[in-house]
Design an enzyme around this catalytic site. Structure first.
Site, PDB file in Angstrom:
ATOM      1  N   HIS A  52       0.810  -1.217   0.000  1.00 26.59           N
ATOM      2  CA  HIS A  52       0.000   0.000   0.000  1.00 26.59           C
ATOM      3  C   HIS A  52       0.839   1.260   0.000  1.00 26.59           C
ATOM      4  O   HIS A  52       1.897   1.321   0.623  1.00 26.59           O
ATOM      5  CB  HIS A  52      -0.904   0.002   1.245  1.00 26.59           C
ATOM      6  CG  HIS A  52      -1.948  -1.069   1.228  1.00 26.59           C
ATOM      7  ND1 HIS A  52      -3.045  -1.005   0.422  1.00 26.59           N
ATOM      8  CD2 HIS A  52      -2.041  -2.237   1.912  1.00 26.59           C
ATOM      9  CE1 HIS A  52      -3.783  -2.089   0.617  1.00 26.59           C
ATOM     10  NE2 HIS A  52      -3.203  -2.859   1.508  1.00 26.59           N
ATOM     11  N   ILE A 343      -0.906  -6.479  14.197  1.00 28.92           N
ATOM     12  CA  ILE A 343      -0.317  -6.187  12.881  1.00 28.92           C
ATOM     13  C   ILE A 343      -1.279  -6.666  11.792  1.00 28.92           C
ATOM     14  O   ILE A 343      -1.082  -7.690  11.150  1.00 28.92           O
ATOM     15  CB  ILE A 343       1.064  -6.837  12.726  1.00 28.92           C
ATOM     16  CG1 ILE A 343       1.934  -6.652  13.954  1.00 28.92           C
ATOM     17  CG2 ILE A 343       1.756  -6.289  11.464  1.00 28.92           C
ATOM     18  CD1 ILE A 343       2.294  -5.215  14.257  1.00 28.92           C
ATOM     19  N   SER A 345      -3.634  -5.081   8.295  1.00 26.92           N
ATOM     20  CA  SER A 345      -3.253  -4.203   7.190  1.00 26.92           C
ATOM     21  C   SER A 345      -2.876  -2.828   7.746  1.00 26.92           C
ATOM     22  O   SER A 345      -3.589  -2.315   8.598  1.00 26.92           O
ATOM     23  CB  SER A 345      -4.423  -4.074   6.217  1.00 26.92           C
ATOM     24  OG  SER A 345      -4.043  -3.325   5.106  1.00 26.92           O
ATOM     25  N   CYS A 444      -8.466 -26.033 -12.291  1.00 33.95           N
ATOM     26  CA  CYS A 444      -8.962 -27.351 -11.887  1.00 33.95           C
ATOM     27  C   CYS A 444      -8.605 -27.644 -10.427  1.00 33.95           C
ATOM     28  O   CYS A 444      -8.955 -28.702  -9.908  1.00 33.95           O
ATOM     29  CB  CYS A 444      -8.477 -28.469 -12.806  1.00 33.95           C
ATOM     30  SG  CYS A 444      -6.902 -29.235 -12.364  1.00 33.95           S
TER      31      CYS A 444
END
Lengths: 485, 122, 415
Positions: A52, A343, A345, A444
């Protein structure tokens, strides 16, 4: 015989592994403990994989400081460690007048935090950047990046090990005695350490309590995700977040591409009781898809190949408006015990900066002499499927195992599976092998390649068929095999 | 399914056959499209039989298992036991379709017959 | 890089591919090549050890391996070349194939290509079954591979979702291997498997079948501990209060097959989203010139006998194409109408006999198939019983097709 270390790090998630690696640049005997059978099985392996740019975090917080620092360190770190990292950028999109204000608030916050490249863009540029997205205005963060969180965590741990860190997987801490030094009791023996770093994520409050440090409580908050088929990757270029809805009930969806070439929808947010409850619920899965579909009608339910969820270790309870910051500090009550709590985001982004901060804390506690043979480099994994035809051809000539395709959906070859099985951490669960070579991650979902991987595992590890497991003890695939006693 | 109604398993037509066992021991059958179905219903009502397919262990072959079948159907009530017996069979490669690896399983007169070629491992 | 020139390349050496290769060879094309990614020819039938294959073609109820051996023996007799452990990575629109094997990376230029890649299974992730993601969840085909080819015991207490033939066959197989199959749940109000499979696989072993039910949650962090099943309404939404928790250690998913057309899509071949396979004409040619398609990759079949027929047709068409005998004609569209889910081929010339294949939307009794040319009835075929799970085939002779311009097929009550 109690093994004795200078530093013990509890929890080999991305933060714990980053810390262990950072400290391995000094002459220290370091132990990294992990209760699961591999790294990245907790929150570090269940997130959006975004680095970020720092406009979602409140100004003046440790979160903001470490976000910005970590974000700046990330490109070089990923290069050093051979971790896929793509600066795809992000736009936060306003669809009507009411939503524009939010964009300006984010930009202001980001700039106050030190983010330098944020810009407001109009309708035309939105269309240029993201032809399938409609909006009247957007916040554009060109430096927001995506990375592979599994590989980052694995790479940090492998590099730490290369530089002398002792890693013990399947080792769960049950008690900590502090008496001028620490005695750490685990299910695999007792370890002594001068300093302990508590990076136990969702259980860091409990680990702190083991050492007599009360007062921390983690409130688990689950986020569910959908993973879309690679065929839809082209629908967006970078990360796209519509401005979250003001009314209650809306999830506020994110569309995030992954370094593997998928798109992720999510995460949602729901407080739960059990921190390990990584289930998906029908209500949220439905909502997540419908809201994403409203925003991007070119996706369909058929595009979902997998859903999963991650749990945030929040320090604030549901409904609470109190801000909560990262806890990255030496305990005042128990000297030498360094806590990393809450801790969530931007934890992934901040990890390298957290590691540096912890090294700084350790420096205050004891002398640190640089490790002259510290090697920060980890070579990136070879991905056969990404090579040119010429490179593929040459590689097969050198090693025919590159000519045997095991995972058809992702074009993963036998040698890549072998290399994944032979990983330095000796993590041989199916999840561990898959995270490293990306087999079973395709559409798959292992239907085709699991029998082949199991066969290679049995050959390479001489494992008993009953030991082959998905994600550690208790998750064995088989109850036996014909002809095997 | 009511006691005397059977779905014939001989071929994909899956005829729904009614078989009635009358007091004098005669069996009346209706609903079948062919004689095989009639025979099937008659058997079902008195002494149902079933075919069985399974796998056996192979040593020294290019495959670890070979598929097998029974040379003829056996009493339905012996199926699970027969399957358990077949699981114990272990033979040496090579094998050819048609090889008999067990004669007269559980005294039924049915043999266990290989349905997969297995070569010897070089 | 190795370079090859082949007249007809067949992608996949299973039932469709083998039949196609044999047919192309018999039609006079000597330069054919089968490219198979598995360790042996035979495709999915290698793991189908149960009997019932070949009733139509050979008038015998063979096991899968026996059925395939007939074709493998014939291919050997005709000395048809094939590659094993060789994966086609790419097919281009103009018939260049990139093949990857231990021998190296090969670029093969083909005059004609026959796509026979078969299909894959629908996964848990694709239907968003709620709950945790423990070990012990297998798709039925993967379970079949692990049990029948490798001998693994995958579980002891099993719940199966999906009552199609694969699910039913695995219910029986696992019971005979010593496991306990506790329930089969089926989201539709009827089973999509053949009635005789219901009899042999469920009724025989007293395995309960829950129609109009689905799995609403999977329990167990590390290994499956239980599943919750619940009744569903007509829109497949769970009905509150009908939940039933079943303790088990294994969940088998038999929830559908998806034709594997990744290669076809990448080659720019037009795909019919209803069948999941390529749009084709009466010669089984796709929208790419000289690229043909047959078997499960074209549309999911129930009888391998019909797969072999389709393969033979594709092989002949590819041979005609290579020999320059394929005419280009004006195409007449063929459309599915009321009651018909899809009908193949999608277009025809009207100049030759055509074998049509179709599936209906729902099970019905006493119906009639009505083949129309615009609003004129071309032919009607009575059907006592129709079922989406049973493919229907019929042939129209070129005399019957003469003058047709716009073909459609619908299903109506026989009245």
């Amino acid at each position: 015989m109690t093994e004795s270390y200078d530093i013990a790090v509890i929890g080999a998630g991305v933060v714990g592994s980053a810390i262990a690696r950072e400290l391995s640049a000094y002459q220290l005997k370091i132990l990294l403990l992990e209760k699961e059978c591999d790294v990245a099985l907790g929150t570090s392996g269940r997130n959006s994989g975004v680095s970020h740019a720092g406009f979602y975090v409140p100004t003046g917080t440790l979160k903001a400081e470490l976000n910005i620092k970590g974000h700046e360190m990330m490109p070089a770190l990923c290069r050093e460690l051979g971790v896929p990292h793509h600066e795809v950028g992000k736009i936060v999109v306003a669809k009507d007048e009411d939503e524009r204000e939010y964009l300006y608030e984010l930009k202001e916050t980001g700039e106050k935090n030190g983010s330098k490249s944020l810009r407001i863009i109009g309708k035309d540029e939105i269309k240029e950047l993201e032809p399938n997205i409609r909006g009247i205005e957007a916040l554009h963060s060109p430096k927001t990046a995506i990375l592979d969180p599994f590989i980052l965590n694995i790479a940090l741990a492998e590099n730490a090990q290369k530089n002398g860190v002792v890693i013990r997987l399947n080792t769960e801490v049950s008690d900590i005695e502090s008496n001028g030094g620490f005695k750490i009791k685990t299910n695999r023996g007792v370890f002594a350490a001068g300093i302990v770093v508590n990076s136990a994520g969702l259980h860091s409050d409990k680990v702190a309590a083991m050492a007599g440090i009360e007062g921390y409580e983690i409130y688990p908050c689950r986020g569910e995700y959908h993973l879309l088929d690679k065929s839809k990757r082209g629908l967006i270029n970078g990360a796209v977040y519509p401005v979250p809805p003001k009314e209650l009930g809306g999830l506020g969806i994110h569309l995030t591409p992954t370094t593997d070439g998928n798109i992720m929808l999510g995460p949602s947010a729901e407080y739960i009781e059990d921190a390990d409850n990584t289930a998906n619920t029908s209500e949220v899965m439905d909502k997540l898809f419908m809201e994403s579909f409203e925003f991007l009608p070119r996706i369909s339910r058929k595009d979902i190949i997998r859903s999963f969820s991650g749990v945030r270790p929040k320090l604030i309870a549901a409904g609470s408006k109190a801000p909560a910051d990262f806890v990255v500090e030496e305990s005042r009550k128990v000297p030498g015990f360094i806590n990393l709590i809450g801790i969530e985001s931007p934890g992934l982004t901040a990890a390298p900066a957290i590691a540096k901060k912890v090294a700084g804390i350790v420096k205050e506690i004891r002398e640190l002499k640089p490790n002259p043979v510290f090697d920060p480099i980890r070579r990136p994994q070879l991905r056969f499927g990404e090579l040119s035809d010429r490179e593929k051809s040459d590689l097969i000539k050198k090693n025919p195992n590159y000519g045997m395709v095991v995972c058809r959906c992702q074009t993963i070859t036998k040698q890549e599976v072998i290399d994944a099985i032979n990983n330095p951490l000796c993590a041989t669960s199916i999840y561990g092998i898959s995270k490293r070579c990306k087999a079973t991650h395709g559409r798959c979902q292992g239907g085709f390649c699991t029998p082949k991987i199991v066969e290679i595992l049995e050959q390479l590890c001489a494992a008993s068929p009953n030991d082959i497991n998905l994600k550690g003890a208790g998750s064995e695939l088989f109850k036996g095999k014909r002809g095997t006693p | 399914m009511p006691a005397n109604k059977y779905v014939c398993i001989i071929c994909p037509n899956s005829c729904e056959i009614e078989a009635e066992l009358s007091d004098n021991g005669k069996i009346r059958v209706k609903g079948n499209l062919c004689k095989k179905g009639e025979d099937y219903a008659r058997k079902e009502i008195c002494s149902p039989e079933r075919g069985l397919t399974a796998t056996i262990l192979v040593d020294g072959g290019n495959l670890p298992l070979a598929s097998v079948k029974l040379s003829k159907p056996i009493p339905k009530k012996l199926m699970k036991q027969a399957a358990a017996e077949i699981t114990k069979i272990r033979v040496q490669a090579p094998l050819k379709i048609g090889d008999v690896v067990m004669k007269n399983i559980l005294g039924t007169g049915a043999d266990v017959v290989v349905t997969k070629n297995v070569g010897r491992n070089p | 890089m190795i370079k090859k020139e082949i007249d007809v390349v067949i992608v996949g050496g299973g039932p469709a591919g083998l039949a196609a290769a044999i047919s192309a060879r018999k039609e006079g094309v000597s330069n054919v090549l089968i490219v198979e990614r598995g360790e042996s020819l035979g495709g999915i039938l290698n793991q189908c050890i149960h009997e019932g294959f070949g009733v139509e073609r050979f008038d015998e109820a063979l096991s899968g391996p026996e059925y395939m051996q007939r074709f493998i023996d014939e291919a050997d007799k005709l000395k048809i070349p094939y590659l094993l452990n060789s994966m086609v990575l790419e097919v281009s629109h103009d018939k260049k194939l990139l093949v990857c094997s231990a021998e190296g990376l090969t670029v093969t230029h083909a005059k004609a290509v026959i796509l026979c890649m078969g299909c894959r299974e629908r996964t848990r992730g694709q239907v968003c079954i709620p709950g945790l993601r423990p070990a012990g969840i297998f798709t039925a085909g993967t379970a079949q591979n692990l049990i029948n080819l490798r001998g693994y015991k995958i579980g002891e207490k099993v719940v199966i979702l999906g009552s199609g033939d694969i699910g039913l066959i695995m219910a029986r197989r696992m019971t005979l291997e010593g496991a306990q199959v506790l329930a089969v749940a089926e989201v539709m109000p009827y089973s999509s498997g053949l009635p005789r499979n219901m009899a042999q696989c469920l009724t025989d072993f007293e395995i309960p079948l829950y129609l109009s039910h689905t799995v609403t949650e999977i329990h167990g962090k590390k290994r499956v501990e239980a599943v919750t099943i619940a009744e569903v309404d007509s829109r497949w939404k769970p009905v509150a209060g009908t939940e039933k928790r079943i303790k088990c250690d294994t969940l088998l998913l038999s929830i559908g097959l998806i034709p594997e057309n990744e290669l076809s899509r990448k080659a720019g071949i037009a795909i019919d989203e209803t069948t999941g396979g390529p749009v084709i004409d009466e010669d089984l040619q796709t929208s790419a010139d000289g690229i043909f398609s047959c078997g499960n990759v074209l549309h999911v079949h129930d009888l391998v006998d019909w797969v072999s027929l389709e393969g033979e047709k594709a092989g002949k068409s590819a041979a005609d194409y290579v020999k320059g005998q394929k005419e280009k004609g004006r195409m007449i569209k063929v459309r599915p109408k009321e009651g018909i889910r899809y009908v193949l081929p999608h277009q025809i010339t009207g100049k030759q006999d055509v074998r049509f294949s179709l599936r209906v939307m729902a099970p019905e009794r006493n119906m009639r198939l009505v083949i129309m040319d615009a609003d004129k009835t071309v032919k009607t075929i009575s059907k006592k019983r129709v079922n989406p799970a049973e493919m229907i085939s019929f042939t129209l002779k070129k005399e019957e097709l003469a003058g047709c311009r716009d073909i459609s097929v619908k299903l109506e009550n026989a009245g």
